[in-house]
Motif scaffolding. Structure first.
Motif, PDB file in Angstrom:
ATOM      1  N   UNK A   3       0.839  -1.207   0.000  1.00 46.83           N
ATOM      2  CA  UNK A   3       0.000   0.000   0.000  1.00 46.83           C
ATOM      3  C   UNK A   3       0.870   1.252   0.000  1.00 46.83           C
ATOM      4  N   UNK A   4       1.958   1.242   0.777  1.00 45.73           N
ATOM      5  CA  UNK A   4       2.798   2.438   0.851  1.00 45.73           C
ATOM      6  C   UNK A   4       3.529   2.693  -0.456  1.00 45.73           C
ATOM      7  N   UNK A   5       3.867   1.638  -1.200  1.00 44.82           N
ATOM      8  CA  UNK A   5       4.529   1.829  -2.490  1.00 44.82           C
ATOM      9  C   UNK A   5       3.554   2.384  -3.522  1.00 44.82           C
ATOM     10  N   UNK A   6       2.277   2.035  -3.407  1.00 44.58           N
ATOM     11  CA  UNK A   6       1.254   2.544  -4.315  1.00 44.58           C
ATOM     12  C   UNK A   6       0.793   3.955  -3.955  1.00 44.58           C
ATOM     13  N   UNK A   7       1.065   4.378  -2.743  1.00 41.70           N
ATOM     14  CA  UNK A   7       0.562   5.657  -2.233  1.00 41.70           C
ATOM     15  C   UNK A   7       1.067   6.836  -3.066  1.00 41.70           C
ATOM     16  N   UNK A   8       2.349   6.820  -3.406  1.00 42.24           N
ATOM     17  CA  UNK A   8       2.946   7.882  -4.219  1.00 42.24           C
ATOM     18  C   UNK A   8       3.844   7.251  -5.275  1.00 42.24           C
ATOM     19  N   UNK A   9       3.844   7.826  -6.461  1.00 41.71           N
ATOM     20  CA  UNK A   9       4.775   7.363  -7.493  1.00 41.71           C
ATOM     21  C   UNK A   9       6.162   7.927  -7.183  1.00 41.71           C
ATOM     22  N   UNK A  10       7.179   7.395  -7.847  1.00 41.87           N
ATOM     23  CA  UNK A  10       8.527   7.910  -7.595  1.00 41.87           C
ATOM     24  C   UNK A  10       8.647   9.370  -8.027  1.00 41.87           C
ATOM     25  N   UNK A  27      13.417  28.557   6.067  1.00 39.96           N
ATOM     26  CA  UNK A  27      13.589  28.367   7.498  1.00 39.96           C
ATOM     27  C   UNK A  27      14.796  27.477   7.791  1.00 39.96           C
ATOM     28  N   UNK A  28      15.325  27.614   8.991  1.00 42.78           N
ATOM     29  CA  UNK A  28      16.376  26.686   9.425  1.00 42.78           C
ATOM     30  C   UNK A  28      15.753  25.395   9.945  1.00 42.78           C
ATOM     31  N   UNK A  29      14.420  25.346  10.022  1.00 42.86           N
ATOM     32  CA  UNK A  29      13.719  24.133  10.430  1.00 42.86           C
ATOM     33  C   UNK A  29      14.022  22.984   9.479  1.00 42.86           C
ATOM     34  N   UNK A  30      13.930  21.769   9.998  1.00 41.40           N
ATOM     35  CA  UNK A  30      14.209  20.559   9.223  1.00 41.40           C
ATOM     36  C   UNK A  30      12.920  19.751   9.093  1.00 41.40           C
ATOM     37  N   UNK A  31      12.498  19.496   7.858  1.00 43.68           N
ATOM     38  CA  UNK A  31      11.219  18.837   7.591  1.00 43.68           C
ATOM     39  C   UNK A  31      11.465  17.438   7.035  1.00 43.68           C
ATOM     40  N   UNK A  32      10.716  16.472   7.561  1.00 40.67           N
ATOM     41  CA  UNK A  32      10.779  15.098   7.062  1.00 40.67           C
ATOM     42  C   UNK A  32       9.365  14.577   6.855  1.00 40.67           C
ATOM     43  N   UNK A  33       9.239  13.613   5.949  1.00 39.04           N
ATOM     44  CA  UNK A  33       7.979  12.922   5.693  1.00 39.04           C
ATOM     45  C   UNK A  33       8.230  11.434   5.920  1.00 39.04           C
ATOM     46  N   UNK A  34       7.358  10.809   6.697  1.00 33.03           N
ATOM     47  CA  UNK A  34       7.453   9.374   6.946  1.00 33.03           C
ATOM     48  C   UNK A  34       6.119   8.733   6.579  1.00 33.03           C
ATOM     49  N   UNK A  35       6.189   7.676   5.764  1.00 31.22           N
ATOM     50  CA  UNK A  35       4.990   6.975   5.311  1.00 31.22           C
ATOM     51  C   UNK A  35       5.099   5.517   5.725  1.00 31.22           C
ATOM     52  N   UNK A  36       4.042   5.007   6.319  1.00 27.51           N
ATOM     53  CA  UNK A  36       3.991   3.584   6.617  1.00 27.51           C
ATOM     54  C   UNK A  36       2.563   3.092   6.457  1.00 27.51           C
ATOM     55  N   UNK A  37       2.449   1.779   6.404  1.00 28.13           N
ATOM     56  CA  UNK A  37       1.150   1.173   6.138  1.00 28.13           C
ATOM     57  C   UNK A  37       0.229   1.219   7.355  1.00 28.13           C
ATOM     58  N   UNK A  38       0.737   0.755   8.512  1.00 25.47           N
ATOM     59  CA  UNK A  38      -0.140   0.568   9.664  1.00 25.47           C
ATOM     60  C   UNK A  38       0.653   0.646  10.961  1.00 25.47           C
ATOM     61  N   UNK A  39      -0.003   1.111  12.002  1.00 21.32           N
ATOM     62  CA  UNK A  39       0.550   1.052  13.346  1.00 21.32           C
ATOM     63  C   UNK A  39      -0.587   0.764  14.312  1.00 21.32           C
ATOM     64  N   UNK A  64      12.995  20.312  14.289  1.00 20.05           N
ATOM     65  CA  UNK A  64      12.560  19.334  13.302  1.00 20.05           C
ATOM     66  C   UNK A  64      11.045  19.249  13.239  1.00 20.05           C
ATOM     67  N   UNK A  65      10.527  18.949  12.046  1.00 18.04           N
ATOM     68  CA  UNK A  65       9.092  18.803  11.811  1.00 18.04           C
ATOM     69  C   UNK A  65       8.863  17.489  11.079  1.00 18.04           C
ATOM     70  N   UNK A  66       7.933  16.698  11.585  1.00 16.74           N
ATOM     71  CA  UNK A  66       7.621  15.420  10.957  1.00 16.74           C
ATOM     72  C   UNK A  66       6.186  15.410  10.446  1.00 16.74           C
ATOM     73  N   UNK A  67       6.042  15.043   9.168  1.00 14.99           N
ATOM     74  CA  UNK A  67       4.743  14.738   8.578  1.00 14.99           C
ATOM     75  C   UNK A  67       4.642  13.214   8.603  1.00 14.99           C
ATOM     76  N   UNK A  68       3.758  12.694   9.428  1.00 15.52           N
ATOM     77  CA  UNK A  68       3.589  11.244   9.558  1.00 15.52           C
ATOM     78  C   UNK A  68       2.300  10.834   8.859  1.00 15.52           C
ATOM     79  N   UNK A  69       2.392   9.790   8.000  1.00 16.10           N
ATOM     80  CA  UNK A  69       1.227   9.305   7.275  1.00 16.10           C
ATOM     81  C   UNK A  69       1.127   7.795   7.451  1.00 16.10           C
TER      82      UNK A  69
END
Length: 146
Positions: A3-10, A27-39, A64-69
């Motif tokens: 599911x996570x591989x289908x979520x976004x194309x490369x 900004x000097x802020x650090x942004x990351x995106x994390x995608x996983x199937x389930x928790x 740091x800022x995290x976008x968790x999906x």
């Protein structure tokens, strides 16, 4: 394919990474995106766990800022480190979260993530301005997966 591989194309992932680079020019802020199937954990608890796992708390300004999906669970969270929480209003992330969720509801996942990232950069600029050539990219810009 998961599911996570289908979520976004490369190519969509590359557009998101480009948005991170662009936002981090604000900004000097650090942004990351994390995608996983389930928790099995509640979304904020899992986002905090991922934040630590990615060592996002090790930035010099604690900004740091995290976008968790969580794709299968349809979960989304945006969290910032202690340095951000210490200086911003309590509802700082609400508009960004609403922007992302509005796009997600229309199945515009890439657009939602990009809009949220760019909005975060603009918002953080007031508290953590970009330091020009002295600004060091402390965290990878690539999307992480769980």
């Amino acid at each position: 394919m998961s599911i996570t591989e289908d979520f976004l194309s490369s190519s969509e992932e590359q557009e998101i990474v480009a948005a991170i680079v662009k936002a981090e020019k604000e900004t000097s802020g650090e942004i990351r995106v994390h995608i996983e199937e389930h928790s099995d954990l509640p979304v904020l608890e899992r986002a905090q766990e991922v934040f630590k796992m990615l060592q996002m708390h090790k930035t010099s300004a604690r900004n740091g800022v995290l976008f968790y999906i969580g794709v299968k669970d349809r979960h989304f969270a945006i969290i910032g480190d202690d340095g951000i929480d210490a200086v911003v209003p309590y509802d700082f992330w609400e508009n960004t979260k609403k922007t992302v969720i509005d796009h997600f509801k229309a199945n515009n996942f890439k657009q939602g993530i990009i809009a949220g990232i760019l909005q975060s950069g603009k918002q953080l600029k007031h508290f953590f301005p970009y330091n020009g050539k002295d600004d060091v990219n402390e965290l990878p810009n690539e999307i992480s997966r769980g």
